[in-house]
Motif scaffolding. Sequence first.
Motif, short mmCIF file in Angstrom:
data_model
loop_
_atom_site.label_atom_id
_atom_site.label_comp_id
_atom_site.label_asym_id
_atom_site.label_seq_id
_atom_site.Cartn_x
_atom_site.Cartn_y
_atom_site.Cartn_z
N PRO A 475 -12.82 8.89 0.85
CA PRO A 475 -12.01 8.85 2.07
C PRO A 475 -12.89 9.00 3.30
O PRO A 475 -13.98 9.57 3.23
CB PRO A 475 -11.07 10.04 1.90
N GLN A 527 -5.55 6.30 9.63
CA GLN A 527 -6.05 6.69 8.32
C GLN A 527 -6.69 8.08 8.33
O GLN A 527 -6.81 8.72 7.29
CB GLN A 527 -7.09 5.66 7.85
N ILE A 589 -3.56 1.14 -6.95
CA ILE A 589 -3.58 1.11 -5.48
C ILE A 589 -3.76 2.52 -4.93
O ILE A 589 -4.44 2.72 -3.92
CB ILE A 589 -2.28 0.47 -4.96
N GLU A 592 -7.44 3.40 -5.15
CA GLU A 592 -8.28 2.64 -4.23
C GLU A 592 -8.01 2.97 -2.77
O GLU A 592 -8.82 2.63 -1.91
CB GLU A 592 -8.05 1.14 -4.46
N ASN A 593 -6.89 3.63 -2.48
CA ASN A 593 -6.56 3.97 -1.09
C ASN A 593 -6.62 5.49 -0.90
O ASN A 593 -5.66 6.20 -1.21
CB ASN A 593 -5.16 3.44 -0.76
N ILE A 595 -6.26 7.33 1.55
CA ILE A 595 -5.29 7.89 2.50
C ILE A 595 -4.11 8.50 1.77
O ILE A 595 -3.51 9.47 2.23
CB ILE A 595 -4.82 6.80 3.49
N ASN A 596 -3.77 7.95 0.59
CA ASN A 596 -2.61 8.41 -0.15
C ASN A 596 -2.94 9.48 -1.19
O ASN A 596 -2.06 9.88 -1.95
CB ASN A 596 -1.93 7.23 -0.85
N TRP A 597 -4.17 9.94 -1.24
CA TRP A 597 -4.54 10.95 -2.23
C TRP A 597 -3.85 12.28 -1.91
O TRP A 597 -3.62 12.61 -0.74
CB TRP A 597 -6.04 11.17 -2.25
#
Length: 735
Positions: A475, A527, A589, A592-593, A595-597
């Motif tokens: 991130p 983000q 997804i 790989e993203n 921001i959503n962790w």
Amino acid sequence: MDSDFDRAVQKELDAAMPWVGLYIAAATAVCSLAIAADAVNGFRQKKLWFPCKYTSLNAASLTVLAVAMKLPMDLNTVMIKSQTDAIAKFASILFMSTTVSNFMPSLGSMNDKEVLANVVGLGILVITIMGNVGIQIMKLQSFLEQGTFIGDIIIPSILMLVSLASLVSLAVTVPSMKRGLKWMYEEKHKAALKEEEVLFCEEAIYNFKIDDQRKHMMKYWVMAESSNPQFVMARSVVCTTSAMTCGFSYFILVSIRILNGANTNRPGDSPYGIYTKWIACIQFIGVAIAVIVAMLRWFIAVMFRCSMTSSDRFKIEDYWIQNLKDWRDSFSGLQIEANRWWKYVLDVKWCVLTFCIGVQILIVLVSKMLVFFSAMIVSPFLFCFSHIKKLVKHASGSYTDTELNLSRYVLLLDGEAELPIGFVKSMCSKADNMIQTGRKKQPSSLVNLLQNSVNFNGVGQFNNRHIQSLLSQDPPDCWTMPVVTLTSIAIGLPNIAQHQRKQLVSSVSEGLSLAKIVEKTLDTRAQLENIRKVASVTWVELLLYSKWLHIDLTRAFLSCKNSQEVLHELANKSEGIVMEFKREVQDPIMEENPINWPVKVVAANSMYRVSQSILVSSSREETTEEMFERLSVMIADILAACLTNLPYAITKMCHQNSIEKREKSVHGAFMLLGKTEKVVEVVRQQQRPFLDNDKAIYIEEWRAVFQHDDVASVSASTSGDECSSEKLLDIIVDC
């Protein structure tokens, strides 16, 4: 038998009436205390137009006011048995009329929907009171004396309706007034931005002076103060006339009440017991305070109007009737069909709104005439006072060019009188007082920590780019996340004195509060918002419980022999959390993203990278005290680099487009300017990398600069030697 039962029930209900009187008195006391609090707040802030902070028109105030108005709405209890009852009803109606007038400035701090809802609610309450009073007048007219009938009931009720009509007239203009102020603010803001570009350009940032920033921000202070929507409402002619009517009517009505009371002394007990006297007394006190506030508002507004020319006094500006015209001529939202009934509906709508426009023009015109005559009466006294003041202060009577220049940034609606330069000077003195207040709150612990930073190298050292990522990507970093992570590691080191830990936490706490302001004001990347939330959650746990992800840092690593073991433990635990998330996550997804962790995954990933980076650059001979000192310096470097953006962030805090939030934001900026003077002085002792302001607000831009310099220095040091590839790799890793 039934009649005895009914009498017993009625007796029990009558016995409960004093308790009803008690909560009416309590509600009245709350309203009166709110009015008094606004009066005290206005005197303390030297705002004699008295902004509505505690007496704003909203659901809570309407509910309390409705309880306080129980007496005039009571139809089941005869309120003419005693003189106390008549006075209580008279005081209640008078209290309602003065309170309605006192609500007017608060209309400016509401949006359109809030204005509509609150004005409708107040209108329903006033009309309900008028309906109940009207029924009592018709049914009890023969039992009332003529003087009491006029003085106690008719005149206060008419005054209450006039106050409501004035409030509705002002409420209709709120949206168009705000649009006009917004347009003028944007024009002044464009002019101020040109000077700001020069002040914060890349060449001038190193010769930056706080006094230059203060002078520039003063323009926004003047714009915010002069365009304060409550101030605009308070100085409007309708509010001024309502205040004047409220004040003069109070004295007339009290005089009538005294005359009537001298000739009337009916015996009898009040159904509310002794609390009827309490209600009347508290309401008269509240009315007296409200009248003082209203008369001071009237005097301030009239003082401004004395400088207007006669040709401008009776012009009806567009914003008074613009909304009514828009409603009359608008057909949006109506699904009109081709039949005669729609023609009748639209004709009725047009006639009603045209009538309302006529009434609005009449109210504004009458208000302007009353203010004009008031100004004629007051102007000779003001002229004498100002002349005496100039004679007393002849040596300092002239105004500086700065004050005259700031007068250009005063925001006024069309038809408003120019604010006196002395009033602008008073505005500027309030700004300086705000700065002085901020200077008393200097973050001394943070200043001591920042003095440990001799350069910004810690920005490039906390996250080694050669550390392999645990997931597909890492991130992005914000300023606060590495600071929280490094502080967590420092707190977990064994053999560190408790006072050193407390001092570090105190310093970082002060630093994070400022770093959050920088990020919130300047960082527009969506983000990074999630990363900042993770840092905030992690820091709260560390600050309150000395824990990191539920691990007690003060006890978990007591068995570790040195700092390297602590770092290994933290890295292993962090890796375990991240890898468990990798195994459990089903959505690619999500992985790989970043921001959503989840919060713990982002925090653990940061801890893994930071602890591994510190391990790479540490040696076995390094003691825990030396490691603690090195971490403290890295924290100081990161905070210092972040806070180099503080002057830019403080100025940006003044760029508040929302008129309802503008004054609060500008006040906070001036408070922060005084609070951070020493901080800015310390961080400016180091030369910041040549970065644009838009890039300098991101830590990753700083890291890129430092990592580029490290690679360049490594290449330069090895260009003359024929070293092996393994040696070159070791040197790069050590960087």
